[in-house]
Design a protein around this motif. Structure first.
Motif, PDB file in Angstrom:
ATOM      1  N   ASP A 167       0.852  -1.185   0.000  1.00 45.34           N
ATOM      2  CA  ASP A 167       0.000   0.000   0.000  1.00 45.34           C
ATOM      3  C   ASP A 167       0.891   1.240   0.000  1.00 45.34           C
ATOM      4  OD1 ASP A 167      -1.751   2.064   0.381  1.00 45.34           O
ATOM      5  OD2 ASP A 167      -2.677   1.269   2.202  1.00 45.34           O
ATOM      6  N   PRO A 168       1.002   1.935  -1.154  1.00 52.55           N
ATOM      7  CA  PRO A 168       1.874   3.108  -1.226  1.00 52.55           C
ATOM      8  C   PRO A 168       1.572   4.164  -0.167  1.00 52.55           C
ATOM      9  CG  PRO A 168       1.198   2.445  -3.418  1.00 52.55           C
ATOM     10  CD  PRO A 168       0.405   1.600  -2.456  1.00 52.55           C
ATOM     11  N   ALA A 169       0.337   4.201   0.328  1.00 49.51           N
ATOM     12  CA  ALA A 169      -0.016   5.169   1.369  1.00 49.51           C
ATOM     13  C   ALA A 169       0.676   4.856   2.691  1.00 49.51           C
ATOM     14  CB  ALA A 169      -1.531   5.191   1.568  1.00 49.51           C
ATOM     15  N   LYS A 170       1.186   3.626   2.811  1.00 56.09           N
ATOM     16  CA  LYS A 170       1.859   3.220   4.049  1.00 56.09           C
ATOM     17  C   LYS A 170       3.374   3.157   3.891  1.00 56.09           C
ATOM     18  CE  LYS A 170      -2.157   0.667   5.779  1.00 56.09           C
ATOM     19  NZ  LYS A 170      -2.702  -0.649   6.191  1.00 56.09           N
ATOM     20  N   ARG A 171       3.888   3.837   2.867  1.00 56.68           N
ATOM     21  CA  ARG A 171       5.341   3.871   2.657  1.00 56.68           C
ATOM     22  C   ARG A 171       6.040   4.358   3.930  1.00 56.68           C
ATOM     23  NH1 ARG A 171       5.243   5.680  -1.976  1.00 56.68           N
ATOM     24  NH2 ARG A 171       5.713   3.732  -3.002  1.00 56.68           N
ATOM     25  N   GLN A 172       7.147   3.733   4.273  1.00 57.96           N
ATOM     26  CA  GLN A 172       7.836   3.991   5.543  1.00 57.96           C
ATOM     27  C   GLN A 172       8.810   5.174   5.406  1.00 57.96           C
ATOM     28  OE1 GLN A 172       8.933  -0.022   7.460  1.00 57.96           O
ATOM     29  NE2 GLN A 172       8.297  -0.625   5.402  1.00 57.96           N
ATOM     30  N   ILE A 173       8.244   6.325   5.067  1.00 57.53           N
ATOM     31  CA  ILE A 173       9.054   7.505   4.771  1.00 57.53           C
ATOM     32  C   ILE A 173       9.895   7.927   5.977  1.00 57.53           C
ATOM     33  CG2 ILE A 173       8.899   9.988   4.344  1.00 57.53           C
ATOM     34  CD1 ILE A 173       8.813   8.321   1.818  1.00 57.53           C
ATOM     35  N   ALA A 174       9.326   7.901   7.156  1.00 57.78           N
ATOM     36  CA  ALA A 174      10.082   8.336   8.340  1.00 57.78           C
ATOM     37  C   ALA A 174      11.301   7.455   8.557  1.00 57.78           C
ATOM     38  CB  ALA A 174       9.176   8.318   9.571  1.00 57.78           C
ATOM     39  N   THR A 175      11.137   6.161   8.386  1.00 50.45           N
ATOM     40  CA  THR A 175      12.261   5.235   8.537  1.00 50.45           C
ATOM     41  C   THR A 175      13.308   5.459   7.461  1.00 50.45           C
ATOM     42  OG1 THR A 175      10.858   3.552   9.570  1.00 50.45           O
ATOM     43  CG2 THR A 175      12.923   2.798   8.602  1.00 50.45           C
ATOM     44  N   LEU A 176      12.861   5.638   6.225  1.00 50.46           N
ATOM     45  CA  LEU A 176      13.787   5.858   5.117  1.00 50.46           C
ATOM     46  C   LEU A 176      14.566   7.159   5.301  1.00 50.46           C
ATOM     47  CD1 LEU A 176      11.487   4.791   2.129  1.00 50.46           C
ATOM     48  CD2 LEU A 176      13.369   3.477   3.125  1.00 50.46           C
ATOM     49  N   GLY A 216       9.586  -0.582  -3.729  1.00 50.60           N
ATOM     50  CA  GLY A 216       8.390  -1.022  -3.022  1.00 50.60           C
ATOM     51  C   GLY A 216       7.208  -0.127  -3.307  1.00 50.60           C
ATOM     52  N   GLY A 217       6.372  -0.518  -4.269  1.00 48.36           N
ATOM     53  CA  GLY A 217       5.104   0.174  -4.502  1.00 48.36           C
ATOM     54  C   GLY A 217       5.215   1.526  -5.172  1.00 48.36           C
ATOM     55  N   ILE A 218       6.244   1.751  -5.980  1.00 46.83           N
ATOM     56  CA  ILE A 218       6.349   3.018  -6.708  1.00 46.83           C
ATOM     57  C   ILE A 218       5.436   2.944  -7.926  1.00 46.83           C
ATOM     58  CG2 ILE A 218       7.895   4.529  -8.000  1.00 46.83           C
ATOM     59  CD1 ILE A 218      10.157   3.481  -6.156  1.00 46.83           C
ATOM     60  N   ARG A 219       4.395   3.770  -7.924  1.00 52.48           N
ATOM     61  CA  ARG A 219       3.377   3.674  -8.971  1.00 52.48           C
ATOM     62  C   ARG A 219       3.118   4.975  -9.696  1.00 52.48           C
ATOM     63  NH1 ARG A 219      -0.386  -0.016  -4.985  1.00 52.48           N
ATOM     64  NH2 ARG A 219       1.160  -1.657  -4.777  1.00 52.48           N
ATOM     65  N   GLN A 220       3.580   6.090  -9.134  1.00 44.36           N
ATOM     66  CA  GLN A 220       3.365   7.376  -9.780  1.00 44.36           C
ATOM     67  C   GLN A 220       4.505   8.326  -9.445  1.00 44.36           C
ATOM     68  OE1 GLN A 220      -0.474   8.505  -8.342  1.00 44.36           O
ATOM     69  NE2 GLN A 220       0.145   8.521  -6.198  1.00 44.36           N
ATOM     70  N   THR A 246       4.670  11.126  -7.939  1.00 44.95           N
ATOM     71  CA  THR A 246       4.734  11.662  -6.575  1.00 44.95           C
ATOM     72  C   THR A 246       5.447  10.691  -5.629  1.00 44.95           C
ATOM     73  OG1 THR A 246       2.500  10.798  -6.179  1.00 44.95           O
ATOM     74  CG2 THR A 246       2.685  13.133  -6.791  1.00 44.95           C
ATOM     75  N   ASP A 247       5.342   9.389  -5.907  1.00 46.71           N
ATOM     76  CA  ASP A 247       6.076   8.407  -5.099  1.00 46.71           C
ATOM     77  C   ASP A 247       7.581   8.612  -5.257  1.00 46.71           C
ATOM     78  OD1 ASP A 247       3.636   7.220  -4.390  1.00 46.71           O
ATOM     79  OD2 ASP A 247       3.717   5.801  -6.055  1.00 46.71           O
ATOM     80  N   LEU A 248       8.012   8.823  -6.487  1.00 50.22           N
ATOM     81  CA  LEU A 248       9.428   9.070  -6.757  1.00 50.22           C
ATOM     82  C   LEU A 248       9.893  10.345  -6.072  1.00 50.22           C
ATOM     83  CD1 LEU A 248      10.070   8.342 -10.548  1.00 50.22           C
ATOM     84  CD2 LEU A 248      10.981   7.107  -8.604  1.00 50.22           C
ATOM     85  N   ASP A 249       9.133  11.402  -6.237  1.00 46.93           N
ATOM     86  CA  ASP A 249       9.518  12.681  -5.646  1.00 46.93           C
ATOM     87  C   ASP A 249       9.645  12.573  -4.131  1.00 46.93           C
ATOM     88  OD1 ASP A 249       9.604  13.917  -8.126  1.00 46.93           O
ATOM     89  OD2 ASP A 249       7.533  14.598  -8.020  1.00 46.93           O
ATOM     90  N   GLU A 250       8.725  11.845  -3.523  1.00 45.32           N
ATOM     91  CA  GLU A 250       8.750  11.669  -2.075  1.00 45.32           C
ATOM     92  C   GLU A 250      10.029  10.955  -1.634  1.00 45.32           C
ATOM     93  OE1 GLU A 250       5.389  10.533   1.226  1.00 45.32           O
ATOM     94  OE2 GLU A 250       5.641   9.133  -0.431  1.00 45.32           O
ATOM     95  N   LEU A 251      10.418   9.926  -2.383  1.00 40.43           N
ATOM     96  CA  LEU A 251      11.643   9.193  -2.049  1.00 40.43           C
ATOM     97  C   LEU A 251      12.881  10.058  -2.219  1.00 40.43           C
ATOM     98  CD1 LEU A 251      11.004   5.651  -3.594  1.00 40.43           C
ATOM     99  CD2 LEU A 251      11.079   6.245  -1.171  1.00 40.43           C
ATOM    100  N   PHE A 252      12.983  10.746  -3.342  1.00 39.84           N
ATOM    101  CA  PHE A 252      14.168  11.565  -3.591  1.00 39.84           C
ATOM    102  C   PHE A 252      14.266  12.717  -2.590  1.00 39.84           C
ATOM    103  CE2 PHE A 252      13.798  10.016  -8.199  1.00 39.84           C
ATOM    104  CZ  PHE A 252      14.708   8.997  -7.981  1.00 39.84           C
ATOM    105  N   GLN A 253      13.130  13.255  -2.195  1.00 40.59           N
ATOM    106  CA  GLN A 253      13.147  14.359  -1.235  1.00 40.59           C
ATOM    107  C   GLN A 253      13.595  13.913   0.154  1.00 40.59           C
ATOM    108  OE1 GLN A 253       9.177  16.004  -1.556  1.00 40.59           O
ATOM    109  NE2 GLN A 253       9.573  16.787  -3.632  1.00 40.59           N
ATOM    110  N   CYS A 254      13.396  12.637   0.470  1.00 38.95           N
ATOM    111  CA  CYS A 254      13.815  12.175   1.805  1.00 38.95           C
ATOM    112  C   CYS A 254      15.243  11.638   1.802  1.00 38.95           C
ATOM    113  CB  CYS A 254      12.826  11.162   2.385  1.00 38.95           C
ATOM    114  SG  CYS A 254      13.022   9.466   1.823  1.00 38.95           S
ATOM    115  N   GLY A 255      15.951  11.760   0.668  1.00 38.94           N
ATOM    116  CA  GLY A 255      17.368  11.448   0.658  1.00 38.94           C
ATOM    117  C   GLY A 255      17.764  10.183  -0.071  1.00 38.94           C
TER     118      GLY A 255
END
Length: 245
Positions: free
Chosen positions: A56-65, A80-84, A86-95
């Motif tokens: 479930d992309p809504a449950k991505r473990q951003i804080a842990t990452l 893990g669950g990259i579908r759009q 915004t998912d990519l942007d969220e990952l790159f923004q967290c490092g």
């Protein structure tokens, strides 16, 4: 290079046998100490599979990452669950340095191709998990290995070469988590056909000899997950073996 791997559920380090959530083993309640030990041993990259995000992309473990990205000297590649986008942007923004794209490469190749233009060839890893048919053909699986597509590994790779594909993480599903050694024939075939690609082998490492065999066929990288967690060998031993092979 050798890339240690951590699979995460709810912030804990786990392993699934052949991708089955019903066959889960928990190894650590916190991934950071393990990752720090890998960094101290000499690892330059950490491969992270966000299994919550995969379901479930809504449950991505951003804080842990983000915590890992901030605390570690290693670069991170995360899937893990990259579908759009915004998912990519969220990952790159967290490092995160590299995003690992799996099923979507089969389901929506046009979208994934556009990401190579947007982010560059080094920011995207195609994770192509394969089932080997009786005739030796490798067919790409999707949906957490629950479905096998009609596309061969070569067909998917050929689709993305014009877009700038550079990094391919390939797993023989039958080998994953089984500690039975790598499918070296598969990786040798890939390196022969596509010498321009950077191939990451995954699934099956059980002993140092498995790494020597990979190195002998000029495979670029190996993902090490269960073998390190279960103490088949240490990362220090693996790195020494890889460098000396």
């Amino acid at each position: 290079m050798l890339i240690p791997a951590l699979d995460l559920i709810n912030g804990e380090v786990v392993r699934l046998q052949q991708g089955d959530f019903e066959r889960q083993t928990t190894f650590a309640s916190d991934p950071l100490p393990l990752a720090q030990a890998y960094a101290a041993a000499g690892a330059e990259w950490l491969h992270v599979v966000d299994l919550d995000g995969a379901r479930d992309p809504a449950k991505r473990q951003i804080a842990t990452l983000q915590r890992l990205a901030e605390a570690l000297p290693m670069a991170l590649q995360v899937g893990g669950g990259i579908r759009q986008q915004t998912d990519l942007d969220e990952l790159f923004q967290c490092g995160v340095q590299r995003a690992v794209i799996g099923s979507l490469a089969v389901q929506n190749p046009q979208l994934v191709s556009s990401w190579f233009d947007d982010y560059g060839s080094d920011a995207i890893v195609l994770s192509l998990d394969v089932s080997i048919a009786e005739d030796g053909q490798a067919f790409v699986a999707t949906h957490g290995w629950q479905q096998t597509s009609e596309l061969t590994l070569q067909q998917v790779i050929e689709r993305f070469l014009p877009a700038g594909l550079r990094h391919v993480l390939c797993t023989d599903i039958s080998r994953d988590g089984m500690l039975g050694g790598y499918n070296t024939e598969l990786y040798q075939q890939l390196k022969t056909q596509y010498p321009e690609l950077v191939i990451q082998a995954s699934g099956g490492a059980a002993k140092l000899e498995d790494l020597r065999q990979l190195r002998a066929i000029n495979c670029d990288s190996a993902i090490l997950g269960k073998a390190l967690l279960t103490g088949q060998f240490t990362l220090e031993e693996a790195l020494a073996c890889w460098q000396n092979a």
